[in-house]
Write a protein that holds these residues in place. Sequence first.
Motif, PDB file in Angstrom:
ATOM      1  N   LEU A  92       0.954  -1.161  -0.061  1.00  0.00           N
ATOM      2  CA  LEU A  92       0.374   0.301   0.063  1.00  0.00           C
ATOM      3  C   LEU A  92       0.969   1.313  -0.064  1.00  0.00           C
ATOM      4  N   ILE A  93       2.042   1.338   0.989  1.00  0.00           N
ATOM      5  CA  ILE A  93       2.613   2.348   0.946  1.00  0.00           C
ATOM      6  C   ILE A  93       3.137   3.044  -0.292  1.00  0.00           C
ATOM      7  N   ASP A  94       3.792   1.913  -0.835  1.00  0.00           N
ATOM      8  CA  ASP A  94       4.463   1.176  -2.300  1.00  0.00           C
ATOM      9  C   ASP A  94       4.099   2.849  -3.418  1.00  0.00           C
ATOM     10  N   ARG A  95       3.005   1.619  -3.427  1.00  0.00           N
ATOM     11  CA  ARG A  95       1.677   2.192  -4.841  1.00  0.00           C
ATOM     12  C   ARG A  95       1.090   3.976  -4.402  1.00  0.00           C
ATOM     13  N   VAL A  96       0.991   4.290  -3.163  1.00  0.00           N
ATOM     14  CA  VAL A  96       0.620   5.242  -2.897  1.00  0.00           C
ATOM     15  C   VAL A  96       1.920   6.763  -3.072  1.00  0.00           C
ATOM     16  N   SER A  97       2.495   6.137  -1.869  1.00  0.00           N
ATOM     17  CA  SER A  97       4.121   6.931  -2.645  1.00  0.00           C
ATOM     18  C   SER A  97       3.846   7.310  -4.626  1.00  0.00           C
ATOM     19  N   ASP A  98       4.059   6.003  -5.245  1.00  0.00           N
ATOM     20  CA  ASP A  98       4.378   6.304  -6.423  1.00  0.00           C
ATOM     21  C   ASP A  98       3.766   7.089  -7.128  1.00  0.00           C
ATOM     22  N   ALA A  99       2.568   6.471  -6.700  1.00  0.00           N
ATOM     23  CA  ALA A  99       1.317   7.597  -7.597  1.00  0.00           C
ATOM     24  C   ALA A  99       1.160   8.888  -7.009  1.00  0.00           C
ATOM     25  N   VAL A 100       1.380   9.310  -5.501  1.00  0.00           N
ATOM     26  CA  VAL A 100       1.621  10.732  -5.178  1.00  0.00           C
ATOM     27  C   VAL A 100       3.047  11.262  -5.858  1.00  0.00           C
ATOM     28  N   GLU A 101       3.882  10.727  -6.337  1.00  0.00           N
ATOM     29  CA  GLU A 101       5.034  11.485  -6.628  1.00  0.00           C
ATOM     30  C   GLU A 101       4.654  11.701  -8.299  1.00  0.00           C
ATOM     31  N   ARG A 102       3.955  10.982  -9.063  1.00  0.00           N
ATOM     32  CA  ARG A 102       3.666  11.323  -9.997  1.00  0.00           C
ATOM     33  C   ARG A 102       2.512  12.632  -9.979  1.00  0.00           C
ATOM     34  N   ALA A 103       1.543  12.644  -9.473  1.00  0.00           N
ATOM     35  CA  ALA A 103       0.769  13.924  -9.204  1.00  0.00           C
ATOM     36  C   ALA A 103       1.341  15.268  -8.900  1.00  0.00           C
ATOM     37  N   ASP A 104       1.208  16.662  -9.631  1.00  0.00           N
ATOM     38  CA  ASP A 104       1.205  17.809  -9.203  1.00  0.00           C
ATOM     39  C   ASP A 104       0.527  18.479  -8.290  1.00  0.00           C
ATOM     40  N   GLY A 105       0.696  18.831  -7.740  1.00  0.00           N
ATOM     41  CA  GLY A 105       0.194  19.833  -7.157  1.00  0.00           C
ATOM     42  C   GLY A 105      -0.983  18.992  -5.949  1.00  0.00           C
ATOM     43  N   ALA A 106      -0.690  19.967  -5.256  1.00  0.00           N
ATOM     44  CA  ALA A 106      -1.435  19.669  -3.228  1.00  0.00           C
ATOM     45  C   ALA A 106      -2.948  18.755  -3.676  1.00  0.00           C
ATOM     46  N   THR A 107      -3.513  18.892  -3.906  1.00  0.00           N
ATOM     47  CA  THR A 107      -4.919  18.428  -4.622  1.00  0.00           C
ATOM     48  C   THR A 107      -4.711  17.192  -5.229  1.00  0.00           C
ATOM     49  N   GLU A 108      -3.971  17.568  -5.778  1.00  0.00           N
ATOM     50  CA  GLU A 108      -4.164  16.389  -6.912  1.00  0.00           C
ATOM     51  C   GLU A 108      -3.319  15.059  -6.262  1.00  0.00           C
ATOM     52  N   GLN A 109      -1.885  15.422  -5.660  1.00  0.00           N
ATOM     53  CA  GLN A 109      -1.763  14.985  -4.388  1.00  0.00           C
ATOM     54  C   GLN A 109      -2.351  14.247  -3.807  1.00  0.00           C
ATOM     55  N   VAL A 110      -3.627  14.944  -2.757  1.00  0.00           N
ATOM     56  CA  VAL A 110      -4.652  14.176  -2.010  1.00  0.00           C
ATOM     57  C   VAL A 110      -5.292  13.131  -2.821  1.00  0.00           C
ATOM     58  N   ARG A 111      -5.811  12.976  -3.580  1.00  0.00           N
ATOM     59  CA  ARG A 111      -6.356  12.651  -5.109  1.00  0.00           C
ATOM     60  C   ARG A 111      -6.217  11.825  -5.249  1.00  0.00           C
ATOM     61  N   ALA A 112      -4.942  11.429  -5.409  1.00  0.00           N
ATOM     62  CA  ALA A 112      -3.798  10.611  -6.132  1.00  0.00           C
ATOM     63  C   ALA A 112      -4.161   9.433  -4.465  1.00  0.00           C
ATOM     64  N   PHE A 113      -3.579   9.902  -3.388  1.00  0.00           N
ATOM     65  CA  PHE A 113      -2.668   9.216  -2.186  1.00  0.00           C
ATOM     66  C   PHE A 113      -4.413   8.983  -1.680  1.00  0.00           C
TER      67      PHE A 113
ATOM     68  N   GLY B 247     -11.594  18.216  -9.052  1.00  0.00           N
ATOM     69  CA  GLY B 247     -12.452  17.173  -8.803  1.00  0.00           C
ATOM     70  C   GLY B 247     -13.224  16.505  -9.667  1.00  0.00           C
ATOM     71  N   ARG B 248     -13.018  16.927 -11.111  1.00  0.00           N
ATOM     72  CA  ARG B 248     -12.943  16.941 -12.197  1.00  0.00           C
ATOM     73  C   ARG B 248     -12.340  15.304 -12.804  1.00  0.00           C
ATOM     74  N   ARG B 249     -11.505  15.706 -12.361  1.00  0.00           N
ATOM     75  CA  ARG B 249     -10.617  14.685 -13.217  1.00  0.00           C
ATOM     76  C   ARG B 249      -9.968  13.536 -11.564  1.00  0.00           C
ATOM     77  N   ALA B 250      -9.531  12.701 -12.231  1.00  0.00           N
ATOM     78  CA  ALA B 250      -9.292  11.391 -10.992  1.00  0.00           C
ATOM     79  C   ALA B 250      -7.571  11.658 -11.179  1.00  0.00           C
ATOM     80  N   ALA B 251      -7.807  10.493 -10.621  1.00  0.00           N
ATOM     81  CA  ALA B 251      -5.806  10.436 -10.278  1.00  0.00           C
ATOM     82  C   ALA B 251      -5.526   9.204 -11.128  1.00  0.00           C
ATOM     83  N   PRO B 252      -4.237   9.677 -12.037  1.00  0.00           N
ATOM     84  CA  PRO B 252      -3.773   7.984 -12.375  1.00  0.00           C
ATOM     85  C   PRO B 252      -3.544   7.083 -11.466  1.00  0.00           C
ATOM     86  N   LYS B 253      -5.005   5.559 -12.835  1.00  0.00           N
ATOM     87  CA  LYS B 253      -4.358   4.280 -12.253  1.00  0.00           C
ATOM     88  C   LYS B 253      -2.805   3.818 -11.891  1.00  0.00           C
ATOM     89  N   SER B 254      -2.847   3.126 -10.626  1.00  0.00           N
ATOM     90  CA  SER B 254      -1.474   2.234 -10.703  1.00  0.00           C
ATOM     91  C   SER B 254      -1.766   1.611 -10.088  1.00  0.00           C
TER      92      SER B 254
END
Length: 223
Positions: free
Chosen positions: A78-99, A216-223
């Motif tokens: 879980l930590i590995d996948r969430v960390s990877d998703a956060v690293e690929r997101a731009d901006g705090a809002t998108e990082q929270v969404r990715a997490f 809010g209309r954009r989903a974070a990239p699937k990991s």
Amino acid sequence: MATDRAARTKAGASATVEDRPTQLIEIASRLFATHGYAGTSLRDIAEQAHITKAALYYHFPNKEALYEQIVVDNLQALIDRVSDAVERADGATEQVRAFMLTAADVFAEAPDAWIAGSNVFWSSMGPQIREAAVGRRDRFEKLLRGCIARGVASGEFRDLDAATAGRLLLSTLNQMTRWIKPDGRLKPRQVIEQYLDIILVGMNAPGAAKGAKAAGRRAAPKS
């Protein structure tokens, strides 16, 4: 009795030695999630796997070792996948969404393992399991708090306590895992999407309202 034992051994022979630990972990996760750690015995797991209890000992020396592997392996994944998703997101809002959305995806893929692992925090487990689980849980939560703190520092989020906001977000995730149904109308990702749309509007600084609606209309990239 001997006939039953032979039948279980024959039925379990279809799984290779390499596959057996994975099979046992999947069965144990399901039983631990349903009946809890105390309510599940090694005999229960062996019977579900159609092997003898002695054969189970070949892979795991005791129930605690099996449970520890389930908890530690799944928390680390879980930590590995969430960390990877956060690293690929731009901006705090998108990082929270990715997490949050990546965590929802991890739960959707293996709900039994998630529930079995979360139960460790509510039961009187041995110190070794608790230490390993708590350390990884803290890293998981710290990652989310870091995303929120960066948003506060950059002005994307209003001035709020990152730890409190993180607990609010994680509470939606943790509670969802206890009530959502596999065949329900909404999937885990869809539920978390709705929670995020509500919570992030309240977290955003006044000048970032338009950005929050767009995010809010954009989903974070699937990991």
